[in-house]
Design a protein around this motif. Structure first.
Motif, PDB file in Angstrom:
ATOM      1  N   GLU A 128       0.827  -1.086   0.016  1.00  0.00           N
ATOM      2  CA  GLU A 128       0.243  -0.159   0.016  1.00  0.00           C
ATOM      3  C   GLU A 128       0.775   1.324  -0.043  1.00  0.00           C
ATOM      4  O   GLU A 128       0.547   2.233  -0.737  1.00  0.00           O
ATOM      5  CB  GLU A 128      -0.907  -0.090   1.199  1.00  0.00           C
ATOM      6  N   ILE A 129       1.835   0.786   0.824  1.00  0.00           N
ATOM      7  CA  ILE A 129       2.774   2.586   0.728  1.00  0.00           C
ATOM      8  C   ILE A 129       3.695   2.535  -0.496  1.00  0.00           C
ATOM      9  O   ILE A 129       3.533   3.690  -1.111  1.00  0.00           O
ATOM     10  CB  ILE A 129       3.684   2.155   2.050  1.00  0.00           C
ATOM     11  N   GLU A 130       4.021   1.576  -0.997  1.00  0.00           N
ATOM     12  CA  GLU A 130       4.667   1.322  -2.304  1.00  0.00           C
ATOM     13  C   GLU A 130       3.660   2.094  -3.616  1.00  0.00           C
ATOM     14  O   GLU A 130       4.178   3.104  -4.208  1.00  0.00           O
ATOM     15  CB  GLU A 130       4.942  -0.055  -2.657  1.00  0.00           C
ATOM     16  N   MET A 131       2.408   1.742  -3.382  1.00  0.00           N
ATOM     17  CA  MET A 131       1.586   2.358  -4.510  1.00  0.00           C
ATOM     18  C   MET A 131       1.288   3.745  -4.068  1.00  0.00           C
ATOM     19  O   MET A 131       0.527   4.561  -5.104  1.00  0.00           O
ATOM     20  CB  MET A 131       0.178   1.303  -4.407  1.00  0.00           C
ATOM     21  N   GLY A 132       1.462   4.354  -2.964  1.00  0.00           N
ATOM     22  CA  GLY A 132       0.998   5.518  -2.599  1.00  0.00           C
ATOM     23  C   GLY A 132       2.012   6.579  -3.037  1.00  0.00           C
ATOM     24  O   GLY A 132       2.919   6.214  -3.923  1.00  0.00           O
ATOM     25  N   ASN A 133       1.844   8.196  -2.866  1.00  0.00           N
ATOM     26  CA  ASN A 133       2.676   8.980  -3.343  1.00  0.00           C
ATOM     27  C   ASN A 133       3.373   9.484  -2.384  1.00  0.00           C
ATOM     28  O   ASN A 133       3.219  10.604  -1.575  1.00  0.00           O
ATOM     29  CB  ASN A 133       1.657   9.932  -4.053  1.00  0.00           C
ATOM     30  N   TYR A 134       4.260   8.701  -1.569  1.00  0.00           N
ATOM     31  CA  TYR A 134       4.937   9.065  -0.638  1.00  0.00           C
ATOM     32  C   TYR A 134       6.541   9.568  -0.808  1.00  0.00           C
ATOM     33  O   TYR A 134       7.495   9.259   0.245  1.00  0.00           O
ATOM     34  CB  TYR A 134       4.872   7.950   0.596  1.00  0.00           C
ATOM     35  N   GLY A 135       6.960   9.514  -1.906  1.00  0.00           N
ATOM     36  CA  GLY A 135       8.568   9.884  -2.201  1.00  0.00           C
ATOM     37  C   GLY A 135       9.263   8.756  -1.947  1.00  0.00           C
ATOM     38  O   GLY A 135       8.872   7.634  -2.106  1.00  0.00           O
ATOM     39  N   PHE A 136      10.268   9.049  -0.966  1.00  0.00           N
ATOM     40  CA  PHE A 136      11.375   8.241  -0.561  1.00  0.00           C
ATOM     41  C   PHE A 136      10.747   7.106   0.245  1.00  0.00           C
ATOM     42  O   PHE A 136      11.188   5.829   0.086  1.00  0.00           O
ATOM     43  CB  PHE A 136      12.338   8.914   0.284  1.00  0.00           C
ATOM     44  N   ILE A 137       9.825   7.191   0.870  1.00  0.00           N
ATOM     45  CA  ILE A 137       9.258   6.121   1.903  1.00  0.00           C
ATOM     46  C   ILE A 137       8.590   5.201   0.893  1.00  0.00           C
ATOM     47  O   ILE A 137       8.531   3.685   1.219  1.00  0.00           O
ATOM     48  CB  ILE A 137       8.227   6.779   2.856  1.00  0.00           C
ATOM     49  N   SER A 138       7.953   5.474  -0.190  1.00  0.00           N
ATOM     50  CA  SER A 138       7.207   4.628  -1.279  1.00  0.00           C
ATOM     51  C   SER A 138       8.368   3.718  -1.774  1.00  0.00           C
ATOM     52  O   SER A 138       8.357   2.464  -2.084  1.00  0.00           O
ATOM     53  CB  SER A 138       6.605   5.396  -2.242  1.00  0.00           C
ATOM     54  N   ILE A 139       9.424   4.393  -2.281  1.00  0.00           N
ATOM     55  CA  ILE A 139      10.706   3.575  -2.821  1.00  0.00           C
ATOM     56  C   ILE A 139      11.252   2.750  -1.744  1.00  0.00           C
ATOM     57  O   ILE A 139      11.743   1.767  -2.146  1.00  0.00           O
ATOM     58  CB  ILE A 139      11.492   4.657  -3.125  1.00  0.00           C
ATOM     59  N   ASN A 140      11.404   3.110  -0.536  1.00  0.00           N
ATOM     60  CA  ASN A 140      11.901   2.282   0.524  1.00  0.00           C
ATOM     61  C   ASN A 140      10.882   1.065   0.592  1.00  0.00           C
ATOM     62  O   ASN A 140      11.242   0.002   0.695  1.00  0.00           O
ATOM     63  CB  ASN A 140      11.874   3.132   1.608  1.00  0.00           C
TER      64      ASN A 140
END
Length: 132
Positions: A97-109
């Motif tokens: 869910e985080i990966e698919m979100g728009n959270y910048g570095f955190i999505s990439i992480n």
């Protein structure tokens, strides 16, 4: 052994303190990514990784489970990472869910955490071979 992981100035005395250190330093590290204070962020990383090691040694990693629904995406992401070995299905779902979100570095992480997990390359702070 947890005591090996701790510097003299960072002795964690209780599970509650480890949880507080975890949340506080994950939150601070996320802020440093935005401000470019990478040395400060690295110190935060070390502190929350030590808190994960402490929780593991005290059979309390599951106490991170409520943080999987934290409003803070950074806290959700790192809690999911830490819980992969004991709640893989739920942790994977949170990371996806985080990966698919728009959270910048955190999505990439989150994305690369899942890739590394699937490839068997993650070393946790309580395992031999983890480098601070």
């Amino acid at each position: 052994n947890y005591s090996y992981l701790c510097k003299k100035n960072m002795k964690i005395k209780s599970v509650e303190e480890a949880l507080r250190i975890f949340e506080e330093n994950v939150r601070k590290q996320a802020e440093t990514l935005e401000t470019g204070e990478y040395r400060k962020g690295n110190r935060c990383f070390t502190k929350y990784m030590r808190s994960i090691a402490y929780l593991y040694e005290h059979q309390a990693l599951q106490r991170l489970t409520p943080l999987l629904s934290s409003e803070n995406v950074g806290i959700r992401c790192v809690a999911a990472y830490a819980l992969l070995p004991i709640t893989e299905k739920v942790s994977r779902q949170v990371l996806k869910e985080i990966e698919m979100g728009n959270y910048g570095f955190i999505s990439i992480n989150a994305k690369y955490t899942l890739i590394q997990w699937d490839e068997g390359k993650i070393i946790f702070p309580y395992q031999e071979g983890f480098h601070w």
